[in-house]
Write a protein that holds these residues in place. Structure first.
Motif, PDB file in Angstrom:
ATOM      1  N   PRO A  56      -2.112  19.866  -5.148  1.00 27.63           N
ATOM      2  CA  PRO A  56      -2.200  18.987  -4.941  1.00 27.63           C
ATOM      3  C   PRO A  56      -1.570  17.512  -5.201  1.00 27.63           C
ATOM      4  CG  PRO A  56      -3.245  19.159  -6.883  1.00 27.63           C
ATOM      5  CD  PRO A  56      -2.333  20.295  -6.364  1.00 27.63           C
ATOM      6  N   ARG A  57      -2.127  15.709  -4.772  1.00 31.00           N
ATOM      7  CA  ARG A  57      -1.089  14.690  -4.780  1.00 31.00           C
ATOM      8  C   ARG A  57      -0.196  14.799  -6.584  1.00 31.00           C
ATOM      9  NH1 ARG A  57      -0.490   8.950  -2.623  1.00 31.00           N
ATOM     10  NH2 ARG A  57       0.953   9.160  -3.372  1.00 31.00           N
ATOM     11  N   THR A 103       4.644  13.533  -5.376  1.00 28.41           N
ATOM     12  CA  THR A 103       4.898  15.421  -4.346  1.00 28.41           C
ATOM     13  C   THR A 103       2.911  14.967  -3.971  1.00 28.41           C
ATOM     14  OG1 THR A 103       5.756  17.566  -3.731  1.00 28.41           O
ATOM     15  CG2 THR A 103       5.182  16.815  -6.370  1.00 28.41           C
ATOM     16  N   GLU A 104       3.237  15.995  -2.818  1.00 31.36           N
ATOM     17  CA  GLU A 104       2.007  16.108  -2.067  1.00 31.36           C
ATOM     18  C   GLU A 104       2.631  17.583  -0.934  1.00 31.36           C
ATOM     19  OE1 GLU A 104      -3.116  14.871  -0.882  1.00 31.36           O
ATOM     20  OE2 GLU A 104      -0.697  13.328  -0.448  1.00 31.36           O
ATOM     21  N   LEU A 105       1.610  18.301  -1.311  1.00 36.04           N
ATOM     22  CA  LEU A 105       2.018  19.650  -0.700  1.00 36.04           C
ATOM     23  C   LEU A 105       3.353  19.947  -1.076  1.00 36.04           C
ATOM     24  CD1 LEU A 105       0.364  19.124   2.933  1.00 36.04           C
ATOM     25  CD2 LEU A 105      -0.587  20.589   0.955  1.00 36.04           C
ATOM     26  N   GLY A 106       3.890  19.468  -1.412  1.00 40.68           N
ATOM     27  CA  GLY A 106       5.501  19.643  -1.961  1.00 40.68           C
ATOM     28  C   GLY A 106       6.145  18.500  -0.659  1.00 40.68           C
ATOM     29  N   ILE A 107       5.189  17.934  -0.248  1.00 45.18           N
ATOM     30  CA  ILE A 107       5.930  16.743   0.368  1.00 45.18           C
ATOM     31  C   ILE A 107       6.420  14.811  -0.772  1.00 45.18           C
ATOM     32  CG2 ILE A 107       5.813  15.445   2.259  1.00 45.18           C
ATOM     33  CD1 ILE A 107       3.723  16.914   3.919  1.00 45.18           C
ATOM     34  N   ILE A 108       7.422  14.800  -0.275  1.00 41.94           N
ATOM     35  CA  ILE A 108       8.392  13.766  -1.446  1.00 41.94           C
ATOM     36  C   ILE A 108       7.530  12.867  -1.305  1.00 41.94           C
ATOM     37  CG2 ILE A 108      10.022  12.804  -2.081  1.00 41.94           C
ATOM     38  CD1 ILE A 108      11.665  15.588  -2.173  1.00 41.94           C
ATOM     39  N   ASN A 109       6.430  12.273  -1.507  1.00 41.10           N
ATOM     40  CA  ASN A 109       5.777  10.884  -1.338  1.00 41.10           C
ATOM     41  C   ASN A 109       7.099   9.134  -1.288  1.00 41.10           C
ATOM     42  OD1 ASN A 109       3.840  12.099   0.123  1.00 41.10           O
ATOM     43  ND2 ASN A 109       2.797  12.306  -1.323  1.00 41.10           N
ATOM     44  N   ASP A 110       7.556   9.999  -2.222  1.00 45.28           N
ATOM     45  CA  ASP A 110       8.017   9.058  -3.198  1.00 45.28           C
ATOM     46  C   ASP A 110       9.167   9.442  -4.565  1.00 45.28           C
ATOM     47  OD1 ASP A 110       9.153   5.440  -4.261  1.00 45.28           O
ATOM     48  OD2 ASP A 110       7.371   5.406  -5.314  1.00 45.28           O
ATOM     49  N   LYS A 147      -3.304  14.560  -9.428  1.00 47.82           N
ATOM     50  CA  LYS A 147      -4.120  15.725  -9.611  1.00 47.82           C
ATOM     51  C   LYS A 147      -3.546  15.921 -11.136  1.00 47.82           C
ATOM     52  CE  LYS A 147      -7.696  13.802  -7.101  1.00 47.82           C
ATOM     53  NZ  LYS A 147      -6.621  12.689  -6.014  1.00 47.82           N
ATOM     54  N   GLU A 148      -2.414  15.780 -11.297  1.00 48.01           N
ATOM     55  CA  GLU A 148      -2.168  16.895 -12.124  1.00 48.01           C
ATOM     56  C   GLU A 148      -0.180  16.149 -12.229  1.00 48.01           C
ATOM     57  OE1 GLU A 148      -3.049  20.610 -10.162  1.00 48.01           O
ATOM     58  OE2 GLU A 148      -0.989  20.475 -10.693  1.00 48.01           O
ATOM     59  N   VAL A 149       0.309  16.528 -13.781  1.00 46.65           N
ATOM     60  CA  VAL A 149       1.729  15.679 -13.276  1.00 46.65           C
ATOM     61  C   VAL A 149       2.375  17.221 -14.236  1.00 46.65           C
ATOM     62  CG1 VAL A 149       2.936  14.848 -16.013  1.00 46.65           C
ATOM     63  CG2 VAL A 149       0.887  13.356 -14.861  1.00 46.65           C
ATOM     64  N   HIS A 150       3.526  17.525 -14.006  1.00 41.35           N
ATOM     65  CA  HIS A 150       4.551  18.145 -14.606  1.00 41.35           C
ATOM     66  C   HIS A 150       5.647  17.692 -15.026  1.00 41.35           C
ATOM     67  CE1 HIS A 150       2.453  21.067 -11.406  1.00 41.35           C
ATOM     68  NE2 HIS A 150       2.235  20.266 -10.758  1.00 41.35           N
ATOM     69  N   LEU A 151       6.319  17.966 -16.168  1.00 41.63           N
ATOM     70  CA  LEU A 151       7.251  17.768 -16.801  1.00 41.63           C
ATOM     71  C   LEU A 151       7.935  18.589 -16.529  1.00 41.63           C
ATOM     72  CD1 LEU A 151       5.625  16.832 -20.509  1.00 41.63           C
ATOM     73  CD2 LEU A 151       6.548  15.445 -18.085  1.00 41.63           C
ATOM     74  N   VAL A 152      10.097  18.627 -16.406  1.00 45.89           N
ATOM     75  CA  VAL A 152      10.680  18.777 -16.195  1.00 45.89           C
ATOM     76  C   VAL A 152      12.525  18.374 -17.278  1.00 45.89           C
ATOM     77  CG1 VAL A 152      12.282  19.498 -14.041  1.00 45.89           C
ATOM     78  CG2 VAL A 152      10.060  19.409 -14.056  1.00 45.89           C
ATOM     79  N   GLY A 153      12.936  19.347 -18.058  1.00 45.74           N
ATOM     80  CA  GLY A 153      13.387  19.300 -18.562  1.00 45.74           C
ATOM     81  C   GLY A 153      14.154  19.964 -19.724  1.00 45.74           C
ATOM     82  N   GLU A 154      15.091  19.346 -20.310  1.00 49.39           N
ATOM     83  CA  GLU A 154      14.978  20.121 -21.640  1.00 49.39           C
ATOM     84  C   GLU A 154      14.409  19.798 -22.346  1.00 49.39           C
ATOM     85  OE1 GLU A 154      18.797  18.231 -23.198  1.00 49.39           O
ATOM     86  OE2 GLU A 154      19.654  19.234 -21.833  1.00 49.39           O
ATOM     87  N   ALA A 155      13.944  21.549 -23.061  1.00 56.94           N
ATOM     88  CA  ALA A 155      13.082  21.632 -24.751  1.00 56.94           C
ATOM     89  C   ALA A 155      13.114  20.678 -25.072  1.00 56.94           C
ATOM     90  CB  ALA A 155      12.988  23.166 -25.173  1.00 56.94           C
ATOM     91  N   GLU A 156      13.290  19.918 -26.045  1.00 56.81           N
ATOM     92  CA  GLU A 156      13.406  19.044 -26.583  1.00 56.81           C
ATOM     93  C   GLU A 156      13.346  17.255 -26.124  1.00 56.81           C
ATOM     94  OE1 GLU A 156      15.920  16.470 -30.411  1.00 56.81           O
ATOM     95  OE2 GLU A 156      16.981  17.706 -28.509  1.00 56.81           O
ATOM     96  N   MET A 157      13.175  17.244 -24.951  1.00 59.37           N
ATOM     97  CA  MET A 157      12.957  16.080 -24.389  1.00 59.37           C
ATOM     98  C   MET A 157      11.880  16.045 -23.384  1.00 59.37           C
ATOM     99  SD  MET A 157      15.380  14.358 -24.461  1.00 59.37           S
ATOM    100  CE  MET A 157      17.140  13.983 -24.499  1.00 59.37           C
TER     101      MET A 157
END
Length: 264
Positions: free
Chosen positions: A132-133, A149-156, A220-230
């Motif tokens: 989902p978006r 992103t949605e469907l792996g497409i970058i919207n912004d 619909k979702e939020v994902h976090l990417v980064g170093e564990a402490e951040m």
């Protein structure tokens, strides 16, 4: 056009005057064992040719002419963008209302070809439920990157920077780091020290921006990417629990690489 609006348009689309819609789902995933030698090219050719053979045996000249035109258009489109192929391609095409909808995806699809009076939406609708978006957030000290992103497409894409003077976050479009300069190493060290001492409070402000984007963009979702402490610091400030966490510093990675890590 946002994907949700486009899907509604396609769902309402009904061909008239004898025109049909060519729907193509093509798996181009190079990681697929059946794709090691670019077998998608053969599947594309065979799939389009099978429809051509069916029409040659059962249709009038007008429909055959229409199909040949769309077939060539699709061949040309994919050939022109061969270097951009990722894991899947979805195309909806018709002469009526000049329907031409192309999606290059970072997620695989099941190869199939359809010639109907309407777009065949079963797969793309299912994929929208699976992917989902969403907002992908990359917190990194006093810089936070956001991918819509949605469907792996970058919207912004946008990058937020923390201004120590105003103690606020400002953003610019795109993910590239800015060329901010400081007056010297000591000055930089002081800013970093101040940010570390107040990280939770500063991230809480940024989390408010993310919560607003989630509402405005209908994530619909939020994902976090980064170093564990951040990640830990930022996650505690969010109102919504992240759907996924990738504990890797991908701050300098291409957005496509980031999405691969998130959704694979």
């Amino acid at each position: 056009m946002a994907l949700e609006n486009e899907l509604q348009y396609l769902n309402d689309f009904k061909s008239t005057d004898g025109n049909s819609v060519l729907t193509v789902y093509l798996n181009t995933d190079p990681a697929n064992p059946d794709q090691q030698k670019g077998e998608w090219k053969i599947r594309l050719k065979n799939g389009l040719n099978r429809i051509q053979e069916y029409l040659d045996a059962s249709s009038d000249e007008a429909e055959k002419k229409q199909y040949k035109k769309l077939k060539k258009k699709i061949d040309d489109e994919i050939e022109r963008n061969r270097t951009e192929l990722q894991k899947g391609v979805i195309i909806f095409a018709s002469d009526e209302e000049d329907l031409w909808s192309v999606h290059y995806l970072q997620i695989p699809v099941k190869t199939s070809f359809h010639w109907e009076r309407h777009p065949v939406l079963d797969q793309i609708s299912e994929l929208q439920q699976q992917y989902p978006r969403s907002g992908v957030i990359l917190p990194n000290q006093d810089e936070v990157k956001v991918i819509d992103t949605e469907l792996g497409i970058i919207n912004d894409e946008r990058t937020y920077h923390f201004d120590p003077g105003s103690e606020d976050w400002t953003f610019k479009d795109g993910l590239a780091s800015s060329d901010r300069t400081a007056s010297g190493a000591t000055h930089v060290d002081k800013i970093q020290q101040r940010f570390e001492e107040n990280r939770h409070r500063f991230y809480k402000k940024m989390a408010g921006n993310v919560d607003k984007l989630k509402k405005d963009r209908d994530w619909k979702e939020v994902h976090l990417v980064g170093e564990a402490e951040m990640i830990r610091s930022f996650e505690t400030s969010l109102r919504t629990k992240p759907a996924g966490v990738v504990k890797k510093n991908l701050n300098k990675a291409e957005p496509k690489k980031v999405l691969e890590e998130v959704f694979n």
